[in-house]
Design a protein around this motif. Structure first.
Motif, mmCIF file in Angstrom:
data_model
loop_
_atom_site.group_PDB
_atom_site.id
_atom_site.type_symbol
_atom_site.label_atom_id
_atom_site.label_comp_id
_atom_site.label_asym_id
_atom_site.label_seq_id
_atom_site.Cartn_x
_atom_site.Cartn_y
_atom_site.Cartn_z
ATOM 1 N N MET A 1 0.832 -1.210 0.000
ATOM 2 C CA MET A 1 0.000 0.000 0.000
ATOM 3 C C MET A 1 0.860 1.251 0.000
ATOM 4 S SD MET A 1 -3.224 0.625 -0.224
ATOM 5 C CE MET A 1 -4.621 -0.022 0.677
ATOM 6 N N ASP A 2 1.864 1.293 0.902
ATOM 7 C CA ASP A 2 2.745 2.461 0.958
ATOM 8 C C ASP A 2 3.410 2.711 -0.394
ATOM 9 O OD1 ASP A 2 2.123 2.049 3.635
ATOM 10 O OD2 ASP A 2 4.018 2.924 4.287
ATOM 11 N N GLU A 3 3.728 1.617 -1.113
ATOM 12 C CA GLU A 3 4.359 1.778 -2.433
ATOM 13 C C GLU A 3 3.418 2.485 -3.394
ATOM 14 O OE1 GLU A 3 5.867 -1.966 -3.972
ATOM 15 O OE2 GLU A 3 6.876 -2.263 -2.040
ATOM 16 N N ASP A 4 2.129 2.106 -3.346
ATOM 17 C CA ASP A 4 1.135 2.768 -4.193
ATOM 18 C C ASP A 4 1.038 4.243 -3.828
ATOM 19 O OD1 ASP A 4 0.497 0.538 -5.624
ATOM 20 O OD2 ASP A 4 -1.234 0.000 -4.395
ATOM 21 N N TRP A 5 1.029 4.532 -2.537
ATOM 22 C CA TRP A 5 0.903 5.928 -2.113
ATOM 23 C C TRP A 5 2.083 6.741 -2.632
ATOM 24 C CZ3 TRP A 5 -0.103 4.414 3.679
ATOM 25 C CH2 TRP A 5 -1.381 3.855 3.789
ATOM 26 N N GLY A 6 3.277 6.156 -2.558
ATOM 27 C CA GLY A 6 4.464 6.853 -3.048
ATOM 28 C C GLY A 6 4.405 7.058 -4.554
ATOM 29 N N ARG A 7 3.934 6.038 -5.255
ATOM 30 C CA ARG A 7 3.831 6.117 -6.715
ATOM 31 C C ARG A 7 2.831 7.203 -7.105
ATOM 32 N NH1 ARG A 7 0.414 3.763 -10.022
ATOM 33 N NH2 ARG A 7 -0.422 2.379 -8.420
ATOM 34 N N VAL A 8 1.707 7.254 -6.437
ATOM 35 C CA VAL A 8 0.692 8.268 -6.752
ATOM 36 C C VAL A 8 1.196 9.663 -6.370
ATOM 37 C CG1 VAL A 8 -1.663 9.065 -6.308
ATOM 38 C CG2 VAL A 8 -1.208 6.623 -6.622
ATOM 39 N N ASP A 9 1.921 9.746 -5.241
ATOM 40 C CA ASP A 9 2.520 11.044 -4.883
ATOM 41 C C ASP A 9 3.446 11.518 -5.996
ATOM 42 O OD1 ASP A 9 1.509 12.012 -2.462
ATOM 43 O OD2 ASP A 9 3.504 12.186 -1.554
ATOM 44 N N ASP A 10 4.263 10.609 -6.516
ATOM 45 C CA ASP A 10 5.174 10.982 -7.610
ATOM 46 C C ASP A 10 4.386 11.476 -8.816
ATOM 47 O OD1 ASP A 10 7.357 10.326 -6.112
ATOM 48 O OD2 ASP A 10 7.690 8.369 -7.056
ATOM 49 N N HIS A 11 3.312 10.746 -9.129
ATOM 50 C CA HIS A 11 2.481 11.124 -10.271
ATOM 51 C C HIS A 11 1.894 12.517 -10.073
ATOM 52 C CE1 HIS A 11 -0.290 10.496 -13.647
ATOM 53 N NE2 HIS A 11 -1.164 11.136 -12.883
ATOM 54 N N LEU A 12 1.325 12.744 -8.900
ATOM 55 C CA LEU A 12 0.706 14.054 -8.625
ATOM 56 C C LEU A 12 1.744 15.163 -8.646
ATOM 57 C CD1 LEU A 12 -1.725 13.006 -5.752
ATOM 58 C CD2 LEU A 12 -2.323 13.509 -8.134
ATOM 59 N N ALA A 13 2.901 14.869 -8.066
ATOM 60 C CA ALA A 13 3.952 15.894 -8.021
ATOM 61 C C ALA A 13 4.417 16.229 -9.438
ATOM 62 C CB ALA A 13 5.119 15.420 -7.160
ATOM 63 N N ARG A 14 4.571 15.190 -10.263
ATOM 64 C CA ARG A 14 5.002 15.445 -11.649
ATOM 65 C C ARG A 14 3.959 16.235 -12.416
ATOM 66 N NH1 ARG A 14 8.288 10.767 -11.826
ATOM 67 N NH2 ARG A 14 6.497 9.403 -12.135
ATOM 68 N N ALA A 15 2.682 15.924 -12.150
ATOM 69 C CA ALA A 15 1.611 16.623 -12.875
ATOM 70 C C ALA A 15 1.461 18.072 -12.399
ATOM 71 C CB ALA A 15 0.291 15.872 -12.684
ATOM 72 N N LEU A 16 1.643 18.297 -11.113
ATOM 73 C CA LEU A 16 1.222 19.587 -10.543
ATOM 74 C C LEU A 16 2.359 20.535 -10.189
ATOM 75 C CD1 LEU A 16 -1.549 18.253 -8.138
ATOM 76 C CD2 LEU A 16 -1.857 19.314 -10.385
ATOM 77 N N LEU A 203 -7.276 16.544 8.387
ATOM 78 C CA LEU A 203 -7.314 15.804 7.136
ATOM 79 C C LEU A 203 -6.279 14.702 7.193
ATOM 80 C CD1 LEU A 203 -7.525 18.838 4.682
ATOM 81 C CD2 LEU A 203 -9.379 17.270 5.306
ATOM 82 N N GLN A 204 -6.727 13.470 7.036
ATOM 83 C CA GLN A 204 -5.769 12.368 6.953
ATOM 84 C C GLN A 204 -5.099 12.421 5.587
ATOM 85 O OE1 GLN A 204 -6.703 8.512 8.817
ATOM 86 N NE2 GLN A 204 -8.838 9.168 8.692
ATOM 87 N N THR A 205 -3.835 12.078 5.563
ATOM 88 C CA THR A 205 -3.101 12.069 4.301
ATOM 89 C C THR A 205 -2.382 10.740 4.124
ATOM 90 O OG1 THR A 205 -1.154 13.040 5.375
ATOM 91 C CG2 THR A 205 -2.671 14.567 4.320
ATOM 92 N N VAL A 206 -2.260 10.306 2.871
ATOM 93 C CA VAL A 206 -1.322 9.237 2.534
ATOM 94 C C VAL A 206 -0.424 9.769 1.436
ATOM 95 C CG1 VAL A 206 -2.830 7.335 3.194
ATOM 96 C CG2 VAL A 206 -2.872 8.205 0.834
ATOM 97 N N GLY A 207 0.739 9.165 1.289
ATOM 98 C CA GLY A 207 1.652 9.644 0.262
ATOM 99 C C GLY A 207 3.048 9.132 0.535
ATOM 100 N N ALA A 208 4.014 9.923 0.076
ATOM 101 C CA ALA A 208 5.419 9.510 0.186
ATOM 102 C C ALA A 208 5.811 9.264 1.639
ATOM 103 C CB ALA A 208 6.309 10.589 -0.433
ATOM 104 N N LYS A 209 5.167 9.947 2.575
ATOM 105 C CA LYS A 209 5.521 9.799 3.993
ATOM 106 C C LYS A 209 4.593 8.828 4.723
ATOM 107 C CE LYS A 209 7.093 13.166 6.477
ATOM 108 N NZ LYS A 209 7.061 14.435 7.242
ATOM 109 N N GLY A 210 3.880 8.000 3.963
ATOM 110 C CA GLY A 210 2.997 7.033 4.616
ATOM 111 C C GLY A 210 1.665 7.661 4.990
ATOM 112 N N TRP A 211 1.114 7.169 6.083
ATOM 113 C CA TRP A 211 -0.236 7.581 6.514
ATOM 114 C C TRP A 211 -0.089 8.539 7.690
ATOM 115 C CZ3 TRP A 211 -3.576 3.767 9.820
ATOM 116 C CH2 TRP A 211 -4.817 4.354 10.117
#
Ligand code: SAH
Ligand code: DHB
Ligand code: MG
Length: 220
Positions: A1-16, A203-211
């Motif tokens: 799960m953490d890997e997915d969160w990191g991958r999506v964080d990378d995607h969002l960061a690259r997009a935004l 606000l709960q967050t998930v991402g590169a730093k976990g949950w």
């Protein structure tokens, strides 16, 4: 799960987020200096810049500088003539932060105060540096309840107070966890919720730093 969160964080960061060599270099300097990798994530940093912009902040207070990664994000969101005062206990961290702030071209607007925040915060009050428009609490978690008290002393109606790390992988909501770093955050949240002058959410967050999560409050 953490890997997915990191991958999506990378995607969002690259997009935004625009490519930013200064910020990348700041993180590289922090790691080279052996600072713990607990800076806000790039997307979280961008959130801090936005918060400063949205609030029109001219005076920002940060408690817990580390290498200045979050500080630089806050400073970038300042209104014209604004300043960030940031409190850091470890002289070594403060030294790295000052170098990074300088590299980011923000030495003129960032004031790093070295010492235990409970010593330096009263000095800020004595110097009349408040009221602050935005306060970001991110130092030792056991100190959060007292930092909240100081945030209230140093703000005005309409000021915004943000607390980092209020979820800690769910440990904050687990009454079996009695680690002071966790109970400090739990007490902080209860104090925010019970305070007559604060309206808040988290606000709960998930991402590169976990949950984890942010608490956000406005002072009435
Ligand atoms: N805001 C930073 C991360 C801060 S990490 C960022 O996102 O980039 C927490 C920092 O708080 C560490 O550098 C630690 O040395 C500092 N700290 C710990 N105890 C403190 C205290 N009593 N007063 C001030 N800073 C403290
Ligand atoms: C950790 C993360 C943080 O944002 C912080 O301020 C302190 C510790 C951590 O992941 O351990
Ligand atoms: Mg933090």
């Amino acid at each position: 799960m953490d890997e997915d969160w990191g991958r999506v964080d990378d995607h969002l960061a690259r997009a935004l987020l625009p490519a930013d060599e200064v910020l990348e270099q700041v993180l590289a300097e922090n790691r080279a200096a052996g600072l713990p990798p607990i800076d806000v994530s790039p997307l979280q940093g961008a959130f801090l810049t936005l918060l400063a912009r949205i609030t029109g902040a001219r005076r920002v207070l940060e408690i817990g500088t580390l290498g200045g990664y979050s500080t630089i994000h806050l400073a970038r969101g300042l209104a014209a003539g604004g300043r960030v005062v940031t409190c850091e206990f470890e002289p070594r961290h403060a030294e790295v932060a000052r170098r990074n702030v300088e590299r980011a071209g923000l030495a003129g607007v960032v004031d790093v105060r070295v010492g235990a925040a409970l010593q330096t915060l009263p000095q800020l009050e004595q110097e009349g540096l408040g009221p602050f428009d935005l306060v970001f609490i991110d130092a030792d978690k056991g100190g959060y309840p007292q930092y909240l008290e100081w945030a209230l002393r140093l703000t005005r109606p309409g000021s915004v107070v943000v607390g980092d790390n209020v979820v800690r992988r769910g440990r904050v909501a687990d009454p079996a966890v009695t680690d002071p770093a966790v109970t400090g955050v739990r007490t902080f949240l209860d104090a925010v919720g019970a305070h007559p002058r604060l309206r808040a959410t988290a606000l709960q967050t998930v991402g590169a730093k976990g949950w984890d999560g942010f608490a956000i409050a406005v002072v009435d």
